[in-house]
Design a protein around this motif. Structure first.
Motif, PDB file in Angstrom:
ATOM      1  N   ILE A 169       0.836  -1.203   0.000  1.00 12.13           N
ATOM      2  CA  ILE A 169       0.000   0.000   0.000  1.00 12.13           C
ATOM      3  C   ILE A 169       0.872   1.253   0.000  1.00 12.13           C
ATOM      4  O   ILE A 169       0.622   2.208  -0.744  1.00 12.13           O
ATOM      5  N   ARG A 170       1.922   1.249   0.815  1.00 14.99           N
ATOM      6  CA  ARG A 170       2.799   2.426   0.892  1.00 14.99           C
ATOM      7  C   ARG A 170       3.548   2.669  -0.412  1.00 14.99           C
ATOM      8  O   ARG A 170       3.838   3.816  -0.758  1.00 14.99           O
ATOM      9  N   GLY A 180      -8.688  -2.373   2.972  1.00 15.31           N
ATOM     10  CA  GLY A 180      -9.206  -2.117   1.627  1.00 15.31           C
ATOM     11  C   GLY A 180      -9.332  -0.657   1.271  1.00 15.31           C
ATOM     12  O   GLY A 180      -8.964  -0.250   0.157  1.00 15.31           O
ATOM     13  N   ASP A 181      -9.840   0.161   2.178  1.00 12.26           N
ATOM     14  CA  ASP A 181     -10.025   1.588   1.870  1.00 12.26           C
ATOM     15  C   ASP A 181      -8.684   2.289   1.684  1.00 12.26           C
ATOM     16  O   ASP A 181      -8.527   3.112   0.763  1.00 12.26           O
ATOM     17  N   ASN A 235      -4.783   4.546  -2.469  1.00 13.12           N
ATOM     18  CA  ASN A 235      -3.457   4.559  -3.104  1.00 13.12           C
ATOM     19  C   ASN A 235      -3.454   3.847  -4.448  1.00 13.12           C
ATOM     20  O   ASN A 235      -2.390   3.636  -5.041  1.00 13.12           O
ATOM     21  N   GLY A 236      -4.641   3.453  -4.940  1.00 16.62           N
ATOM     22  CA  GLY A 236      -4.718   2.796  -6.239  1.00 16.62           C
ATOM     23  C   GLY A 236      -4.155   1.388  -6.252  1.00 16.62           C
ATOM     24  O   GLY A 236      -3.752   0.884  -7.305  1.00 16.62           O
ATOM     25  N   VAL A 237      -4.151   0.731  -5.093  1.00 15.49           N
ATOM     26  CA  VAL A 237      -3.550  -0.601  -4.947  1.00 15.49           C
ATOM     27  C   VAL A 237      -4.646  -1.650  -4.783  1.00 15.49           C
ATOM     28  O   VAL A 237      -5.602  -1.459  -4.026  1.00 15.49           O
ATOM     29  N   MET A 238      -4.500  -2.769  -5.480  1.00 15.68           N
ATOM     30  CA  MET A 238      -5.419  -3.887  -5.292  1.00 15.68           C
ATOM     31  C   MET A 238      -4.833  -4.888  -4.311  1.00 15.68           C
ATOM     32  O   MET A 238      -3.654  -5.230  -4.397  1.00 15.68           O
ATOM     33  N   PRO A 264      -8.862  -1.226  -7.595  1.00 17.11           N
ATOM     34  CA  PRO A 264      -8.216  -0.886  -6.320  1.00 17.11           C
ATOM     35  C   PRO A 264      -9.051  -1.336  -5.127  1.00 17.11           C
ATOM     36  O   PRO A 264     -10.273  -1.470  -5.196  1.00 17.11           O
ATOM     37  N   GLY A 265      -8.359  -1.575  -4.008  1.00 11.42           N
ATOM     38  CA  GLY A 265      -9.006  -2.018  -2.788  1.00 11.42           C
ATOM     39  C   GLY A 265      -9.023  -3.524  -2.682  1.00 11.42           C
ATOM     40  O   GLY A 265      -8.395  -4.229  -3.470  1.00 11.42           O
TER      41      GLY A 265
END
Length: 360
Positions: free
Chosen positions: A101-102, A124-125, A130-133, A336-337
């Motif tokens: 995520i970071r 998830g949020d 951060n546009g990460v799945m 994402p999420g």
């Protein structure tokens, strides 16, 4: 752009870091990913084993532990996707997810332990911002159950309750055995009318036909119980695992000492016991084995309909499902999420990976 010799697909540039590469599943996944022309970076804690493996495959490698967040972040430099294959995931998933995520890196793993899915849902949020799945469970067991439930929901929209049953595994690696031992609990969780319900372990059983007549199965806590309400709106769901009388007895006995497993001493004992388990099944054992999943869909009049799916051994299916999902993420097929495999890619994913569906 790398070409895929396996299916003719050309994947966009993007590096995949495979953490836990030197384990049994990691070695299998390395071969599968390379066969599809995917750019793989080997990773794990044991530098000597990584160097040996990297030389054999002519690949880059990165050695790091999951104890230092800064070290993980540095290792994710220029990485597009992490495929995390180092269990037990209850210990290892959270620090890797947080680092992804970071750093803006998409996260996939082979987890089958339900607490990992709760962790991913809780994050998830933050991941979405951060546009990460985050997609845990892209190996056999969760893709199979997630997809079969999705197919049952689509075929039997009148169902008010679903019961999923899994046949006994014919083969099991040391890593899988260690993860399952760590999940022993004094309770089991099912979902009834949208509410998680906790029951004594071993207290709920039912018979299912896995293809050779009715067999006894006991209720277990499975990730689908945690995620189904979020991903598919399944309000009532119970998951069972095939268990003859000796297994049922061992299950109840193990649940009585489950609190010990959470202690430092308990974790060390589990590590010691797991080292007595074979590190990996042989190719011949895998070829002879298979797996059956059954879904029982019950409507409001208590009428039941069934779906059954038969798969090759779990490790072969894991190679196929994980490689297919990594390829889709590289092609931009992601959201994402927190996501589950069937929610994002549909129940047909399982059949596309060589599993046989039977309705009856």
């Amino acid at each position: 752009m790398p070409e895929s010799p396996g299916n003719g697909v050309a994947y966009p540039p993007g590096r995949v870091l495979l953490y836990g590469a030197t384990g049994f599943s990691g070695g299998l996944l390395t071969r599968c990913l390379l066969e599809q022309g995917i750019d793989v970076v080997l990773a794990g804690r044991n530098e000597a084993r990584l160097v040996e493996m990297a030389r054999r495959w002519n690949l880059d490698w990165r050695a790091f532990s999951l104890d230092d967040p800064a070290q993980i972040e540095a290792a994710l430099d220029a990485i597009h996707v992490v495929l995390h294959a180092a269990g037990p995931f209850q210990r290892t998933a959270l620090p890797m997810m947080a680092a992804c995520i970071r750093t803006g890196t998409h996260y996939l793993d082979l987890a089958g332990e339900w607490p990992v899915f709760q962790q991913a849902m809780d994050l998830g949020d933050r991941a979405a911002d951060n546009g990460v799945m985050l997609m845990p469970g892209i190996g056999f067991s969760i893709v199979a159950s997630d997809c079969l439930l999705a197919m049952a929901r689509a075929r039997f929209p009148e169902a008010v309750a679903l019961r999923l049953a899994l046949s006994s595994p014919d083969v099991m690696s040391r890593g899988t055995f260690r993860s399952l031992m760590g999940l022993t609990s004094s309770t089991v969780t099912v979902r009834r009318n949208g509410t998680p319900t906790t029951l004594p372990a071993g207290s709920v059983s039912r018979c299912f036909d896995f293809g050779a007549g009715l067999r006894k199965a006991v209720a277990v806590t499975w990730p689908d119980v945690v995620i189904s309400q979020v991903t598919d709106g399944i309000a009532t769901l119970e998951v069972y695992a095939e268990a003859d009388w000796p297994v049922q007895f061992a299950y109840r006995a193990g649940s009585s000492v489950a609190p010990l497993h959470q202690s430092v001493l308990g974790q060390r004992l589990l590590d010691l016991v797991s080292h007595g388990w074979p590190q990996a099944p042989s190719a011949a054992q895998r070829q002879r084995s298979g797996f059956t999943l059954v879904v029982e869909a019950e409507d409001r009049w208590r009428r039941c309909r069934f779906l059954r799916i038969r798969t090759p051994d779990g490790y072969t299916v894991t190679g196929a499902t994980a490689t297919a999902i990594v390829g889709r993420v590289l092609q931009g097929q992601l959201a994402p999420g927190f996501q589950s495999p069937a929610h994002l890619y549909g129940g047909a994913l399982l059949e596309e990976c060589g599993c046989v569906l039977r309705v009856g």
